[in-house]
Design a protein around this motif. Structure first.
Motif, mmCIF file in Angstrom:
data_model
loop_
_atom_site.group_PDB
_atom_site.id
_atom_site.type_symbol
_atom_site.label_atom_id
_atom_site.label_comp_id
_atom_site.label_asym_id
_atom_site.label_seq_id
_atom_site.Cartn_x
_atom_site.Cartn_y
_atom_site.Cartn_z
ATOM 1 N N ILE A 1 42.604 38.515 30.771
ATOM 2 C CA ILE A 1 43.986 37.895 29.981
ATOM 3 C C ILE A 1 44.187 39.626 28.900
ATOM 4 C CG2 ILE A 1 42.898 37.572 26.878
ATOM 5 C CD1 ILE A 1 45.222 35.797 25.954
ATOM 6 N N GLU A 2 43.286 40.427 28.389
ATOM 7 C CA GLU A 2 43.847 41.862 28.714
ATOM 8 C C GLU A 2 43.951 42.150 29.637
ATOM 9 O OE1 GLU A 2 43.317 43.267 24.937
ATOM 10 O OE2 GLU A 2 42.895 41.296 24.339
ATOM 11 N N CYS A 3 43.365 42.526 30.518
ATOM 12 C CA CYS A 3 44.229 43.173 31.819
ATOM 13 C C CYS A 3 45.335 42.670 32.683
ATOM 14 C CB CYS A 3 43.088 42.990 33.171
ATOM 15 S SG CYS A 3 41.660 44.532 32.955
ATOM 16 N N VAL B 1 42.568 53.130 27.536
ATOM 17 C CA VAL B 1 41.373 53.151 28.841
ATOM 18 C C VAL B 1 41.199 52.280 30.139
ATOM 19 C CG1 VAL B 1 39.039 52.782 29.525
ATOM 20 C CG2 VAL B 1 39.787 53.878 26.850
ATOM 21 N N ARG B 2 41.969 50.596 29.411
ATOM 22 C CA ARG B 2 41.952 49.495 30.093
ATOM 23 C C ARG B 2 43.240 50.231 31.551
ATOM 24 N NH1 ARG B 2 39.487 44.309 29.472
ATOM 25 N NH2 ARG B 2 38.466 44.629 26.802
ATOM 26 N N GLU B 3 44.543 50.502 30.346
ATOM 27 C CA GLU B 3 44.905 50.725 30.829
ATOM 28 C C GLU B 3 45.792 52.054 32.327
ATOM 29 O OE1 GLU B 3 50.084 51.768 29.602
ATOM 30 O OE2 GLU B 3 48.943 50.336 27.860
ATOM 31 N N ALA B 4 45.392 53.072 31.661
ATOM 32 C CA ALA B 4 44.606 54.126 32.400
ATOM 33 C C ALA B 4 43.539 54.343 34.003
ATOM 34 C CB ALA B 4 43.893 55.134 31.785
ATOM 35 N N PHE B 5 43.125 53.159 33.821
ATOM 36 C CA PHE B 5 42.157 52.401 34.500
ATOM 37 C C PHE B 5 43.174 51.828 35.510
ATOM 38 C CE2 PHE B 5 39.927 49.609 37.346
ATOM 39 C CZ PHE B 5 39.014 50.336 37.963
ATOM 40 N N VAL B 6 43.804 50.792 35.375
ATOM 41 C CA VAL B 6 44.738 49.937 35.889
ATOM 42 C C VAL B 6 45.741 50.699 36.404
ATOM 43 C CG1 VAL B 6 46.198 47.744 35.976
ATOM 44 C CG2 VAL B 6 43.394 48.122 35.021
#
Length: 179
Positions: free
Chosen positions: A55-57, A119-124
């Motif tokens: 859900i976060e990603c 951090v997740r946003e940068a990766f995605v």
């Protein structure tokens, strides 16, 4: 076909036969963790990329836009047979073979399930929007399942290499892996 939770205020539900098929895909070892951060039991998916995400990603995928990732809930949304076919054909392992082909760089940047949203946003963004980790040879493993003209796009017409396959996948083209 009988639907689960008929008359639910959330709208139409997936017919039970399809719901069981989605659950079967989610239960495969390769799909038991989020394709992006590794969180357990993802219950969202990108129907055009063909992978399962947490859900976060999923919120970050939605922010990228439907031209990059078409996000659906595996429990709340009606997944169409073609969506399920894509998820079956690709799955997390094959999707990451393409989108994380540069595994050294991807692993160095890949978030953990408890990583901050930034951090997740940068990766995605790096993974799907900027295509920072995929390589043409990995994307070339994709072939079109539609008309013959589409197949030329997937294997790279005019020196496009695998980029056209990856781009077509993000636009929702019917893309499958050649096994």
């Amino acid at each position: 076909v009988e639907a689960s939770d008929a008359g639910s205020p959330r709208g139409p539900q997936r017919p039970r036969a399809l719901q069981a098929e989605v659950q079967e895909l989610m239960d495969l070892d390769e799909n038991r963790t989020c394709a992006d951060c590794g969180a357990d039991a993802p219950d969202w998916c990108s129907v055009n990329i063909g992978n399962f995400i947490c859900i976060e990603c999923s919120g970050i995928h939605r922010k990228l836009g439907a031209h990059i990732s078409k996000v659906r809930s595996t429990t709340l949304d009606l997944l169409l047979p073609e969506n399920i076919a894509r998820l079956r054909a690709v799955g997390n392992e094959k999707a990451n073979t393409v989108w994380e082909a540069d595994s050294v760089a991807a692993t160095a940047m890949k978030p953990a399930p408890d990583s901050e949203r930034s951090v997740r946003e940068a990766f995605v963004i790096a993974k799907y929007q900027n295509r920072q980790f995929y390589a043409g040879d990995a994307a070339a493993a994709l072939v079109g399942t539609g008309a013959a003209a589409d197949d030329e796009d997937f294997v790279g017409r005019g020196g496009g290499g695998g980029d056209s396959a990856a781009a077509a996948s993000t636009r929702g083209a019917n893309v499958a892996f050649k096994l």
